[in-house]
Scaffold this active site. Structure first.
Site, PDB file in Angstrom:
ATOM      1  N   ARG A  84       0.836  -1.207   0.000  1.00  0.00           N
ATOM      2  CA  ARG A  84       0.000   0.000   0.000  1.00  0.00           C
ATOM      3  C   ARG A  84       0.869   1.256   0.000  1.00  0.00           C
ATOM      4  O   ARG A  84       0.550   2.254  -0.655  1.00  0.00           O
ATOM      5  CB  ARG A  84      -0.928  -0.004   1.215  1.00  0.00           C
ATOM      6  CG  ARG A  84      -1.890   1.182   1.254  1.00  0.00           C
ATOM      7  CD  ARG A  84      -2.876   1.070   2.386  1.00  0.00           C
ATOM      8  NE  ARG A  84      -2.238   1.120   3.689  1.00  0.00           N
ATOM      9  CZ  ARG A  84      -2.902   1.029   4.845  1.00  0.00           C
ATOM     10  NH1 ARG A  84      -4.218   0.849   4.852  1.00  0.00           N
ATOM     11  NH2 ARG A  84      -2.259   1.074   5.991  1.00  0.00           N
ATOM     12  N   LYS A 181      -2.486   7.148   1.228  1.00  0.00           N
ATOM     13  CA  LYS A 181      -2.188   7.398   2.647  1.00  0.00           C
ATOM     14  C   LYS A 181      -1.122   8.489   2.727  1.00  0.00           C
ATOM     15  O   LYS A 181       0.059   8.235   2.994  1.00  0.00           O
ATOM     16  CB  LYS A 181      -1.732   6.113   3.340  1.00  0.00           C
ATOM     17  CG  LYS A 181      -1.871   6.158   4.858  1.00  0.00           C
ATOM     18  CD  LYS A 181      -1.699   4.779   5.444  1.00  0.00           C
ATOM     19  CE  LYS A 181      -1.755   4.803   6.975  1.00  0.00           C
ATOM     20  NZ  LYS A 181      -3.067   5.165   7.497  1.00  0.00           N
ATOM     21  N   GLU A 214     -15.653   6.077   5.847  1.00  0.00           N
ATOM     22  CA  GLU A 214     -14.736   5.561   6.856  1.00  0.00           C
ATOM     23  C   GLU A 214     -14.743   6.491   8.052  1.00  0.00           C
ATOM     24  O   GLU A 214     -15.379   7.544   8.031  1.00  0.00           O
ATOM     25  CB  GLU A 214     -13.329   5.442   6.279  1.00  0.00           C
ATOM     26  CG  GLU A 214     -12.776   6.759   5.736  1.00  0.00           C
ATOM     27  CD  GLU A 214     -11.503   6.584   4.918  1.00  0.00           C
ATOM     28  OE1 GLU A 214     -10.849   5.540   5.061  1.00  0.00           O
ATOM     29  OE2 GLU A 214     -11.177   7.496   4.140  1.00  0.00           O
TER      30      GLU A 214
END
Length: 332
Positions: A84, A181, A214
């Site tokens: 990721r 991220k 989220e």
């Protein structure tokens, strides 16, 4: 802040270092080790865990990060987090400071140097220092940083009593930014501040279509009225490594009759409110039950069996599963 009624001191290197040590004395931290590609090695003194202010990760937010857990002297799910991490670097148009294998080895050896056997490892890539412009400075070298620390700790009542969350008034990030991220967590910070100011434990984003997104730095999932473990689609939220692993482990709950199936699909706010259970998922929180949303109880308003069982599965996986990486402490 310095007294501006008297002349400001012009600090030399020794005075600046003393001030950094004073800062850490006033605000103690438990950072065990820090690797900096800019320093070319590892330091264990928190006063030295610094980087140039003109690094674009600082003043423009042009940087990414990820975190892996450290359990009983082994790194948990490091490779999934690194995958990721590399996707986030690509989305952010960041040059890599080395190969994947080189970064992986630095993470492991920094962990070894820390001596810490439980906690978390967080690592960053920055676009580098050299200017205060928007674009990276010409010739800037990307930075790579690794921090070993105790990890984030949440109240025990989150697990025994459950959390209360609210629908945030702040908009969810567009998909490109939500799935990357990056170090730009301003919407997440504002959401959590808003929730705490209003007496809740955390907030939840909804997208423009009214589907569940989220939480601040965690994913959410649900056990529907008909027993389906349902997770929001990952195309507009962060692809949580813990969520993916929990979904991998969840068939064991189906075999035990705790859930009727597993789905990754859109979830409306009304469907979410009608769920039997609501779960908070993340590498630090693991699995925690949410018992109320916008002051409306979820299910019977108490932690449910799926949250407990999924937490137990994940904790067992973190101790004995096949996603553990040994740390060579004796070689540090």
């Amino acid at each position: 802040m310095a007294d501006t009624t008297s002349p400001l001191r012009l600090l030399d290197a020794s005075a600046a270092l003393a001030a950094l040590h004073d800062l850490r004395a006033k605000q103690p931290v438990k950072y065990s080790a820090f690797y900096s590609s800019q320093l070319g090695g590892i330091v264990t003194d928190p006063a030295l865990m610094v980087l140039p202010f003109d690094d674009h990760i600082v003043h423009r937010g042009h940087g990414i990060f990820d975190t892996a857990g450290l359990v009983n002297g082994r790194l948990y799910d490091l490779d999934a987090h690194l995958d990721r991490f590399l996707r986030s670097a690509e989305h952010s148009r960041l040059r890599l400071p080395g190969t994947r294998d080189q970064m992986r080895e630095i993470i492991i050896r920094t962990t070894a140097a820390s001596g810490r056997r439980d906690g978390a490892i967080r690592y960053w890539i920055s676009s580098g220092p050299g200017s205060l412009e928007l674009s990276p400075a010409a010739g800037a070298e990307p930075g790579f940083f690794v921090m070993v620390f105790p990890g984030l700790v949440y109240p025990e009542r989150w697990y025994s009593e459950g959390l209360r969350v609210m629908t945030t008034s702040y908009p969810i990030k567009p998909s490109l930014y939500a799935t990357t991220k990056s170090t730009n967590y301003l919407p997440n910070v504002l959401m959590q501040m808003e929730a705490k100011e209003q007496g809740f434990d955390n907030g939840v984003f909804l997208d423009a279509a009214g589907h569940v997104g989220e939480s601040s730095n965690m994913n959410v999932a649900f056990v529907t009225a008909d027993g389906i473990l349902r997770h929001p689609r990952f195309d507009h939220i962060l692809s949580g490594c813990t969520s993916h692993r929990a979904l991998d482990l969840a068939p064991a709950l189906q075999a035990r009759g705790l859930i009727a199936g597993i789905e990754v699909s859109d979830i409306s706010r009304d469907q979410a409110h009608a769920a039997r259970e609501m779960l908070l998922l993340g590498s630090s929180v693991k699995v925690a039950p949410i018992v109320a949303w916008d002051d409306q109880p979820i299910g019977n308003g108490r932690p449910g069996p799926v949250a407990r069982a999924l937490l137990a599965l994940l904790e067992e996986d973190m101790r004995t599963g096949d996603r553990l990486t040994d740390v060579p402490y004796r070689e540090a």
